[in-house]
Design an enzyme around this catalytic site. Structure first.
Site, PDB file in Angstrom:
ATOM      1  N   SER A  66       0.798  -1.236   0.000  1.00 36.75           N
ATOM      2  CA  SER A  66       0.000   0.000   0.000  1.00 36.75           C
ATOM      3  C   SER A  66       0.829   1.283   0.000  1.00 36.75           C
ATOM      4  O   SER A  66       0.272   2.360  -0.199  1.00 36.75           O
ATOM      5  CB  SER A  66      -0.938   0.029   1.191  1.00 36.75           C
ATOM      6  OG  SER A  66      -2.041  -0.806   0.940  1.00 36.75           O
ATOM      7  N   LYS A  69       0.472   3.418  -2.953  1.00 33.63           N
ATOM      8  CA  LYS A  69      -0.664   4.345  -3.107  1.00 33.63           C
ATOM      9  C   LYS A  69      -0.233   5.812  -3.018  1.00 33.63           C
ATOM     10  O   LYS A  69      -0.899   6.702  -3.550  1.00 33.63           O
ATOM     11  CB  LYS A  69      -1.725   4.044  -2.033  1.00 33.63           C
ATOM     12  CG  LYS A  69      -2.355   2.650  -2.160  1.00 33.63           C
ATOM     13  CD  LYS A  69      -3.196   2.296  -0.939  1.00 33.63           C
ATOM     14  CE  LYS A  69      -3.793   0.888  -1.019  1.00 33.63           C
ATOM     15  NZ  LYS A  69      -4.479   0.500   0.241  1.00 33.63           N
ATOM     16  N   TYR A 193      -3.472  -2.846 -10.415  1.00 28.66           N
ATOM     17  CA  TYR A 193      -3.365  -2.534  -8.992  1.00 28.66           C
ATOM     18  C   TYR A 193      -2.480  -3.550  -8.263  1.00 28.66           C
ATOM     19  O   TYR A 193      -1.644  -3.178  -7.435  1.00 28.66           O
ATOM     20  CB  TYR A 193      -4.773  -2.472  -8.380  1.00 28.66           C
ATOM     21  CG  TYR A 193      -4.785  -2.350  -6.886  1.00 28.66           C
ATOM     22  CD1 TYR A 193      -4.568  -1.116  -6.260  1.00 28.66           C
ATOM     23  CD2 TYR A 193      -4.989  -3.463  -6.075  1.00 28.66           C
ATOM     24  CE1 TYR A 193      -4.561  -1.006  -4.881  1.00 28.66           C
ATOM     25  CE2 TYR A 193      -4.986  -3.355  -4.695  1.00 28.66           C
ATOM     26  CZ  TYR A 193      -4.777  -2.130  -4.098  1.00 28.66           C
ATOM     27  OH  TYR A 193      -4.761  -2.026  -2.727  1.00 28.66           O
ATOM     28  N   TYR A 241      -4.688   3.889   8.056  1.00 26.62           N
ATOM     29  CA  TYR A 241      -6.084   3.426   8.125  1.00 26.62           C
ATOM     30  C   TYR A 241      -6.712   3.802   9.467  1.00 26.62           C
ATOM     31  O   TYR A 241      -6.473   4.907   9.962  1.00 26.62           O
ATOM     32  CB  TYR A 241      -6.152   1.914   7.863  1.00 26.62           C
ATOM     33  CG  TYR A 241      -5.339   1.496   6.682  1.00 26.62           C
ATOM     34  CD1 TYR A 241      -5.674   1.952   5.416  1.00 26.62           C
ATOM     35  CD2 TYR A 241      -4.212   0.700   6.812  1.00 26.62           C
ATOM     36  CE1 TYR A 241      -4.924   1.605   4.309  1.00 26.62           C
ATOM     37  CE2 TYR A 241      -3.446   0.344   5.715  1.00 26.62           C
ATOM     38  CZ  TYR A 241      -3.808   0.806   4.471  1.00 26.62           C
ATOM     39  OH  TYR A 241      -3.057   0.475   3.385  1.00 26.62           O
ATOM     40  N   VAL A 259       1.046  -3.726   3.852  1.00 25.20           N
ATOM     41  CA  VAL A 259       0.971  -5.019   4.539  1.00 25.20           C
ATOM     42  C   VAL A 259       2.213  -5.882   4.349  1.00 25.20           C
ATOM     43  O   VAL A 259       2.320  -6.944   4.954  1.00 25.20           O
ATOM     44  CB  VAL A 259      -0.272  -5.866   4.158  1.00 25.20           C
ATOM     45  CG1 VAL A 259      -1.536  -5.286   4.713  1.00 25.20           C
ATOM     46  CG2 VAL A 259      -0.356  -6.091   2.677  1.00 25.20           C
TER      47      VAL A 259
HETATM   48  N1  GLN Z   1      -2.237  -5.114  -2.022  1.00 24.08           N
HETATM   49  C1  GLN Z   1      -2.835  -5.011  -0.715  1.00 24.08           C
HETATM   50  C2  GLN Z   1      -4.348  -5.090  -0.816  1.00 24.08           C
HETATM   51  O1  GLN Z   1      -4.903  -4.522  -1.698  1.00 24.08           O
HETATM   52  C3  GLN Z   1      -2.405  -3.729  -0.087  1.00 24.08           C
HETATM   53  C4  GLN Z   1      -3.018  -3.519   1.258  1.00 24.08           C
HETATM   54  C5  GLN Z   1      -2.062  -2.874   2.210  1.00 24.08           C
HETATM   55  O2  GLN Z   1      -0.876  -2.852   2.030  1.00 24.08           O
HETATM   56  N2  GLN Z   1      -2.604  -2.406   3.314  1.00 24.08           N
HETATM   57  O3  GLN Z   1      -5.004  -5.715  -0.016  1.00 24.08           O
END
Ligand code: GLN
Length: 305
Positions: A66, A69, A193, A241, A259
């Site tokens: 993530s 992003k 993605y 988050y 993650v």
């Molecule tokens: N690729 C992961 C997902 O879409 C990214 C989520 C994350 O890093 N929090 O679930």
């Protein structure tokens, strides 16, 4: 002398984190991430002066997930400016990063660009006219330029492993599309993605790539400074988050987690920091990465407050 003191602190920090008993759990819902050794820890700090200090497993590659992003948001914001906020909000979220219920409550407009639904919209917006190389040429260019390293690449096995099991993200994408908030077909968007999330970097590369957010002069060509400030504000509000309040309270500067266990943190005017330890806390953020940033913040006085 100040540099040596900071380097000494980072080495001690690494030793403490390596010894830590409670390390969190690696992400299991992406098969390729489930096998990563939880005992690793690395940190790298890029300073405004151009120096870089590192300790621990700072050269070990990991999946940025993530954290990507932030880079897709930079491109989408650079392209569309404030029009982007018609499709995605800039408010914190009270739900977990892949929440379905929140998206329906908000009528198909994700709360912010860092929850998964918001990132799907941002990637769609970044890509209005997807280019040849799998759609991610522009993002890879941006990341490589920001980091000053052409070797940064995508781990296609991680991408494929996530795509095969991306049921939750598919459900978010179909809902968004039903609301008219996605231009691309869901399958194509999800492929892109998952590849974006599978960009692999080490702490040294990631800390370098974050310099454009820290307001260092050298990085101003990548994104205008006002937009970089906006991204920092969103990272503070939503980069962790529903654990963002906790992160702001204990660390005190903007950060974005993934993650894979990485965190990119920005101390405006002072530093771009990457930390990595694969074990996650209950919010899905690196447990030891967060603790290390808290200790670094206390040691340096870098809290923006
Ligand atoms: N690729 C992961 C997902 O879409 C990214 C989520 C994350 O890093 N929090 O679930």
């Amino acid at each position: 002398a100040a540099l040596e003191t900071l380097q000494g602190f980072l080495v001690g920090l690494d030793a403490r984190m390596k010894r830590a008993h409670k390390r969190g759990r690696v992400a299991h819902y992406i098969p390729q991430l489930a096998s990563v050794d939880v005992h690793q820890f690395g940190i790298s700090v890029c300073l405004a002066s151009g120096e870089r200090l590192s300790a621990g497993d700072a050269a070990t590659p990991f999946s940025i997930q993530s954290i990507s992003k932030v880079f897709s948001l930079a491109i989408a914001l650079g392209r569309h400016g404030d029009r982007l906020w018609k499709r995605v909000g800039k408010e914190p979220s009270n739900y977990t990063f892949n929440s379905v219920i929140e998206l329906e409550q908000e009528g198909g407009k994700p709360r912010n660009p860092f929850v998964n639904a918001g990132a799907l919209v941002t990637t769609d917006a970044m890509l209005d006219a997807p280019d040849a190389g799998g759609g991610l040429d522009r993002l890879m260019d941006f990341v490589r330029t920001a980091a000053g390293d052409d070797r940064i690449s995508i781990d296609e096995q991680v991408a494929a492993s996530e795509y095969r099991t991306a049921y939750r993200n598919f459900s978010l994408a179909y809902f968004l599309r039903s609301c008219g908030n996605l231009h691309m077909e869901c399958e194509r968007l999800l492929q892109i993605y998952c590849r974006q999330c599978a960009i692999t970097m080490n702490c040294e590369q990631l800390a370098s790539a974050g310099r454009f957010l820290a307001g260092f002069d050298s990085a101003a060509h990548l994104l205008n400074p006002a937009q970089a400030r906006s991204i920092n504000a969103l990272m503070l509000l939503a980069g962790h988050y529903d654990g963002s309040g906790d992160f702001a309270y204990s660390v005190g500067f903007p950060g974005k987690s993934g993650v894979g266990g990485g965190i990119l943190a920005v101390v405006p005017g002072h530093a771009s920091i990457a930390v990595w330890s694969p074990g996650l806390n209950a919010f899905g953020n690196s447990l030891l990465g967060t603790r290390a940033l808290q200790e670094l913040s206390e040691f340096t006085g870098w809290s923006v407050f």
